[in-house]
Structures are given as structure tokens and as C-alpha cells.
Design an enzyme around this catalytic site. Structure first.
Site, PDB file in Angstrom:
ATOM      1  N   SER A 148       0.852  -1.181   0.000  1.00  0.00           N
ATOM      2  CA  SER A 148       0.000   0.000   0.000  1.00  0.00           C
ATOM      3  C   SER A 148       0.889   1.232   0.000  1.00  0.00           C
ATOM      4  CB  SER A 148      -0.886   0.009   1.253  1.00  0.00           C
ATOM      5  OG  SER A 148      -1.501   1.271   1.446  1.00  0.00           O
ATOM      6  N   TYR A 162      -1.576  -0.693  10.337  1.00  0.00           N
ATOM      7  CA  TYR A 162      -1.606  -0.900   8.889  1.00  0.00           C
ATOM      8  C   TYR A 162      -0.327  -0.383   8.234  1.00  0.00           C
ATOM      9  CZ  TYR A 162      -3.555  -1.143   4.166  1.00  0.00           C
ATOM     10  OH  TYR A 162      -3.786  -1.452   2.853  1.00  0.00           O
TER      11      TYR A 162
END
Length: 261
Positions: A148, A162
Site C-alpha cells: 500500500s 496498517y
């Protein structure tokens, strides 16, 4: 292959691809893209009904496994079943993972560990199991992990788990790219920014809240829009095919220029 026929570099017809997290947004893109390009796809997911919906959109040979890559034995079993079904494994797509959002003071350590396990440990275990089989086959392979833009950039809204997990995925990608490169196995990652999925659908809606969030986000995206699932298909096919044979340990940002500015 020849430069006179450049599309042959992207040919994955007859290849066997194992896709974890196949019921999710990225997994569904991988399944449709690779099956549409002629690969045999093995779909693995914990949500059998959603996986069946994805399988219904695929072309050609498809096999479904109702399982998650949540242990060493589970990952080994996924690879074994893929090989038992189609004879080999050429491509691994790790599209499984999760996110839990909370400020550090509100996030329980078990939640942090759960995100790290789903995104980091399971990626490592799947790469371990698949690369062992690829080495035994002796003719290389392709491993594509899911990163990501948050592996590179922080976020103020409670993304410590995350961001840390995706930075670790980037590290695994680079290290395994170096380690497995001599065996002809490439290891790369796709790192998108926000793209349309069931979890982000609200950001695409015509509401004041969605427009405010979207406009704030788009000030950082040179392309001037959020991502669509189709934006991931090209990078995925590239990293799954011979076109990327000289690319390994690479993080490919599918982000409309978000990380460039």
C-alpha cells in the site's frame, strides 16, 4: 518471444496462479485478470459465498479452496492442493490481509498483532510455501504481494498497525527479491492508494461527507481521481508475466502519482 511480437511477453496462458484473499477487491481483480488472460486460477478465501461470486466472473479453469493462509500448515496445504489440481504453481498472488483503525491509545495490542499477522506473517508464510515448490519445479516463478502507499507514508487517523504492516511487506518483498532472484523467482509488490472496493465505496458517493473527504484526498493525487479496480490489472499482469523477468524486489505504486508529490 520477440520484440516483433511484444504482447507475447505478457502471455500467461496455461500458467497456474494461486490467489489468496480471492473474495476481496484485489483478489477479485487478480482472478478476473489472470483467468481472462488464459491462466488457470486457484482461488483461496475464507468467505466461500463471496469467493463463488468471484469464480463466476472468471474464464477457463478455476478451482476454489475455502481456506485462509493463517498458519504454516494452511499455507502448505494451499500450495499442495493447487499442485494436486493443476500440476504445478507458476504465480502466487497474496491478496489476503486486513486493517483495523484506531488511535494508538485506543488500539489493543492484540489488534495490532492481528493486523501484523494477517498482512505480514501470512504473506511471508505463503511466499515461503510457494517459493519452495517453485524451486523444486526448477523453472522460476512469480510472487506478487499486496502492499500500500501506506507502507511508505504515514496517516494521522489511527493507521499505526496498517502502516507498519505494509512497510514490513515492502521489506519482505525487497529481501525475497534478492534471495530468490538467483532461482528465477521474482518477488514484487503492488502498492495502491485508495481504490474502489466494498470498503471504500462510500468515498465515491455523491454526498457532502464523501465529497469533503474525496476532495481533501485528491489534492495529493496528480491524476485527479481515486483508483478503480482496472487500474490494478495492468501492473498485476506485468508482474505475473515474463515482461517483468528483470524486475524483482520492486514496489509498484498504483497511486495516480500520490507518492510522487
Amino acid at each position: 518471444m520477440s520484440l516483433d511480437n511484444p504482447l507475447s511477453f505478457f502471455d500467461v496462458s496455461g500458467k497456474v496462479a494461486l490467489i489468496t484473499g480471492a473474495s476481496g477487491a484485489f483478489g477479485a481483480v487478480a482472478a478476473r485478470c489472470l483467468s481472462g488472460a488464459g491462466a488457470k486460477v486457484v482461488l483461496a478465501a475464507g468467505n466461500a459465498d463471496a469467493m463463488a461470486d468471484v469464480a463466476a466472473t472468471c474464464k477457463g479453469d478455476t478451482h476454489q479452496i475455502n481456506a485462509r493462509p493463517d498458519s504454516e500448515d494452511a499455507c502448505a496445504a494451499l500450495v499442495e492442493e493447487a499442485v494436486a489440481t493443476f500440476g504445478r504453481i507458476d504465480i502466487l498472488i497474496v491478496a489476503s490481509g486486513m486493517n483495523k483503525v484506531a488511535k494508538i491509545g485506543d488500539m489493543e495490542p492484540a489488534t495490532f498483532e492481528g493486523v501484523m499477522d494477517a498482512n505480514v506473517t501470512q504473506s511471508w508464510l505463503m511466499a515461503r510455501a510457494a517459493s519452495a515448490r517453485m524451486q523444486a519445479q526448477g523453472d522460476g516463478g512469480k510472487i506478487v504481494l499486496m502492499s500500500s502507499a501506506r507502507g511508505l507514508l504515514g496517516h494521522p487517523a489511527g493507521y499505526t498497525a496498517y502502516c507498519a504492516s505494509k512497510a514490513a511487506v515492502d521489506g519482505i518483498t525487497k529481501a525475497l527479491g534478492c534471495e530468490l532472484g538467483p532461482m528465477g523467482i521474482t518477488v514484487n509488490a503492488i502498492a495502491p492508494t485508495v481504490f474502489r472496493s466494498p470498503l471504500t465505496a462510500w468515498m465515491f458517493e455523491d454526498t457532502d461527507q464523501a465529497q469533503t473527504v474525496r476532495n481533501g484526498f485528491l489534492t495529493r493525487v496528480p491524476k485527479g481521481r481515486l483508483g478503480e479496480p482496472e487500474d490494478l490489472a495492468g501492473p498485476l499482469l506485468f508482474l505475473s508475466s515474463k515482461a517483468s523477468d528483470f524486475y524483482t524486489g520492486h514496489i509498484l505504486y498504483a497511486d495516480g502519482g500520490y507518492t510522487a508529490g
